[in-house]
Design an enzyme around this catalytic site. Structure first.
Site, mmCIF file in Angstrom:
data_model
loop_
_atom_site.group_PDB
_atom_site.id
_atom_site.type_symbol
_atom_site.label_atom_id
_atom_site.label_comp_id
_atom_site.label_asym_id
_atom_site.label_seq_id
_atom_site.Cartn_x
_atom_site.Cartn_y
_atom_site.Cartn_z
ATOM 1 N N LYS A 267 65.517 102.096 71.742
ATOM 2 C CA LYS A 267 64.654 100.982 72.134
ATOM 3 C C LYS A 267 64.210 101.055 73.589
ATOM 4 O O LYS A 267 63.128 100.602 73.940
ATOM 5 C CB LYS A 267 65.388 99.660 71.894
ATOM 6 C CG LYS A 267 65.657 99.359 70.424
ATOM 7 C CD LYS A 267 64.387 98.940 69.718
ATOM 8 C CE LYS A 267 64.636 98.549 68.265
ATOM 9 N NZ LYS A 267 63.362 98.407 67.532
ATOM 10 N N GLU B 112 60.918 89.596 71.047
ATOM 11 C CA GLU B 112 61.655 89.129 69.878
ATOM 12 C C GLU B 112 62.815 90.095 69.667
ATOM 13 O O GLU B 112 62.769 91.231 70.136
ATOM 14 C CB GLU B 112 60.756 89.134 68.638
ATOM 15 C CG GLU B 112 60.603 90.502 67.956
ATOM 16 C CD GLU B 112 59.891 91.546 68.802
ATOM 17 O OE1 GLU B 112 59.145 91.155 69.712
ATOM 18 O OE2 GLU B 112 60.072 92.763 68.539
ATOM 19 N N SER C 73 69.280 106.929 65.855
ATOM 20 C CA SER C 73 68.532 106.029 66.731
ATOM 21 C C SER C 73 69.414 105.152 67.612
ATOM 22 O O SER C 73 68.980 104.698 68.668
ATOM 23 C CB SER C 73 67.604 105.154 65.905
ATOM 24 O OG SER C 73 68.341 104.465 64.912
#
Lengths: 403, 277
Positions: free
Chosen positions: A90, A112, A379
């Site tokens: 991220k 969000e 990830s």
């Protein structure tokens, strides 16, 4: 690079910009600012500095020897995005968009979050770049991921509880959009996945493409050619599109996106929009959606909060239709099994999101057979998920097995 | 089966009638199925009898990003009680039988039409007596199919302008919008507000004056009380749209036998403020 099909903000018939009029000017401002930054070497070097010196790039492409033996087939390489600062891919996006927001002179950042990973990555980037972060998070997610709420607060972000609708990621996005509509002049909306109105799917894809670009180079170093297959999990689809995009015109590389099959695609308790959804419009984009026959968006389920989303990035919809990528799904159970396997064989605790990709990779490795190379994008790391497994009583189950 | 009258421009006729009477139109919004479909029918009747000139029927959608908490909750309530788009069409049809001339407009989100197919959904709506649509998440860039079908069916496609919409874009939207132009006077979602400003509305009125357009301008989002109505009428608005304020009354008095009477009195007072000085 593949030809940019995005000239009008569309990927085939997907994407677009279905937004209230109040958001048109800030979206256009964003489009212009991004077009400038994209070409600006100074912006690139700034981003590169933060990615390398602060976030910990490049991440290793690790040959998982034990896991390869366990799977019994193709060599499995792990793209270790879990080693990044914050514990997930991220941050590639939040640093990129954070710098973009700074260029645009916006100090107030809203975001969000579902599981809290994007919220944490936003809080980190904002602290590092001297920006103010406010994060919308569904009440249910706040309860499931209370530790990430604390992390965000420690990092100086304000967390807003969202109690409307299904109280999860989809509603957190709704609420962030409403905030943006109300505060267009000074606020930057830092969206966390390759979803939303144009130009967000493109911006997020570009910032995440660092994953695929590194895979390309590292594969050549490690085994002298491109991988035979790349596997990544797909919720909104940012780590997957980042892994795939630089390889789109390398037809010899098969691309696999793995969706959350939850309790099975026949149960309605899943989040597999590409596998089981229909085309619709949500959160400013046209894409595949899980919706009923009247157009109401359905509640989704996945053991991994990060995949628990009824839509999917529009570029994935396009890649599915054109068959450049293949989209499959794994159940909660498959993901847990893969999670446990990686812990046991490689000493790596993967995020439950990434465990979906791993689960499919284990099957695929066997199918591909020896002398092939397979890359799984890991990830994120799974510390955040340990409690979820504890609550499901998964530990005793596995202790029993290993005896 | 009711005989479908030849498509007439109920919205246009209403505006010219009101212009002669030196009045702005009062447009009242309600959510179909809130608190339930039967009460919805009585609510519409009450609104019209109290002086509403047009009715906006909200078709509930699961993800209403342009709406504030009051309309969100009402929509959510209707959806959890099983209200479907087809029943909203039936409500329109029943209303049309009672009020042959009152303009009826559907307000909903793009996906409801997209899922059913624009052509199919919009022709059903037209056949039930609907005069037009407002889709707050439909930007003019994405609207080719929607405006084409609206035009073919003789339906108004009402677009929104915002305080931050640049002059040139306002002019473009004026060209695409039919029926009227929906002008939002504040940044934000639907809902009650204490303060409203008329600056942005004066700008839109001015822009129209200097163009060839004679599209009526309706002001919505945040209009809640008498002062707001008077201010927007004085600023040159041709219509005032009230939504959340009405739903708030319905919600607060849901189980009170006086609910319809209070709603009637409120709308009557607001309509009284719609006269041009």
């Amino acid at each position: 690079m593949p030809k940019d099909r995005h000239s009008e903000g569309r990927f085939g018939k997907y994407g677009g910009s279905y937004i209230p009029e109040t958001l048109v000017p800030p979206i256009q401002e964003l489009e212009r600012a991004y077009a400038k930054c994209r070409k600006d070497p100074l912006f690139k070097s700034q981003l590169c500095y933060y990615l390398n010196e602060y976030a910990g790039r490049p991440t290793p492409l690790y040959y998982a020897k034990n896991l390869t033996e366990y799977a019994g087939g193709a060599r499995i390489y792990l793209k270790r995005e879990d080693l990044l600062h914050g514990g997930a891919h991220k941050i590639n996006n939040t640093l990129g968009q954070g710098l973009l927001a700074k260029r645009m002179g916006k100090k107030r950042i809203i975001a969000e979050t579902g599981a809290g990973q994007h919220g944490v990555a936003t809080s980190i980037a904002c602290a590092a770049l001297n920006l103010n972060a406010e994060v919308y998070m569904g009440l249910k997610d706040i309860q499931r991921q209370s530790q990430n709420v604390l992390r965000m607060q420690l990092l100086g972000a304000k967390v807003h509880e969202v109690s409307s609708g299904s109280q999860t990621l989809k509603d957190a996005i709704n609420e962030a959009l409403r905030d943006w509509i109300s505060n267009v002049e000074d606020t930057y909306y830092l969206i966390g996945s390759a979803v939303g109105p144009h130009p967000y799917p493109t911006i997020v894809r570009d910032f995440q493409s660092v994953i695929g670009n590194e895979i390309k180079n590292q594969a050549k170093e490690k085994f002298g050619r491109l991988p035979d297959a790349v596997v990544a999990c797909v919720g909104g689809g940012s780590n997957a599109i980042g892994s795939f995009y630089p390889l789109l015109n390398k037809r010899e590389v098969s691309l696999y996106g793995v969706e959350a099959g939850g309790k099975g695609l026949s149960t309605l308790k899943h989040s597999a929009s590409l596998n089981a959804g229909t085309v619709g419009v949500l959160h400013g984009m046209r894409s595949y959606l899980l919706q009923d026959r009247f157009g109401q968006v359905l509640d989704t389920h996945s053991i991994s909060a990060g995949l628990d989303y009824p839509g999917v990035g529009p570029e994935h919809a396009y890649l599915k239709d054109t068959r450049r990528a293949k989209y499959v799904s794994c159940t909660d159970r498959d993901a847990i099994n893969a999670f446990m396997a990686l812990c046991k064989y490689e000493g790596i605790i993967p995020a439950l999101e990434s465990s979906h990709a791993l689960a499919y990779a284990l099957k695929l490795a066997k199918k591909l057979g020896r002398n092939r190379n397979l890359v799984v994008t890991l990830s994120g790391r799974g510390d955040k998920d340990v409690n979820i497994l504890l609550e499901r009583n998964e530990f005793s189950r596995y202790e029993m097995k290993s005896k | 089966m009711i005989a479908i009258k030849k498509m007439e421009d109920r919205i246009g006729i209403k505006f010219s009638e009101l212009r002669e009477r030196k009045q702005a139109a009062l447009i009242c919004y309600m959510v179909a199925g809130f608190p339930d479909l039967k009460t919805s029918a009585s609510i519409i009747e009450t609104l019209v009898n109290a002086g509403a000139d047009m009715i906006e029927i909200g078709i509930p959608f699961s993800d209403p990003i342009a709406d504030g908490p009051i309309i969100q909750e009402a929509s959510h309530h209707a959806l959890t009680h099983g209200v479907r788009p087809q029943q909203c069409i039936s409500l329109a049809r029943a209303t049309r039988r009672i009020f042959p001339d009152i303009p009826l407009i559907f307000m909903t989100y793009s996906n409801i039409l997209y899922r059913a197919g624009f052509e199919s959904f919009m022709s059903k709506a037209r056949d039930s007596g609907i005069d037009g649509f407002i889709l707050p998440d439909m930007s003019i860039e994405e609207s080719e199919e929607y405006t084409r079908i609206s035009h073919e069916l003789g339906l108004a496609s009402i677009f929104i302008v915002s305080p931050n919409t640049e002059d040139n874009r306002v002019r473009r939207i004026m060209k695409v919008s039919t029926g009227f132009l929906y002008a939002v006077s504040v940044y934000g979602v639907t809902g009650v507000r204490n303060m409203l400003y008329d600056r942005s509305i004066k700008r839109i009125v001015e822009l129209r004056k200097n163009s060839t357009s004679c599209l009526p301008i309706a002001v919505g989002f945040g209009v809640q009380k008498l002062d707001h109505v008077s201010m927007m009428v004085a600023a040159g608005a041709d219509a005032i749209i009230m939504g959340s304020a009405l739903i708030n009354i319905i919600k607060t008095l849901e189980h009170n036998p006086n609910m319809l009477k209070d709603l009637y009195d409120f709308v009557r007072r607001m309509k009284n403020a719609c006269r041009y000085q």
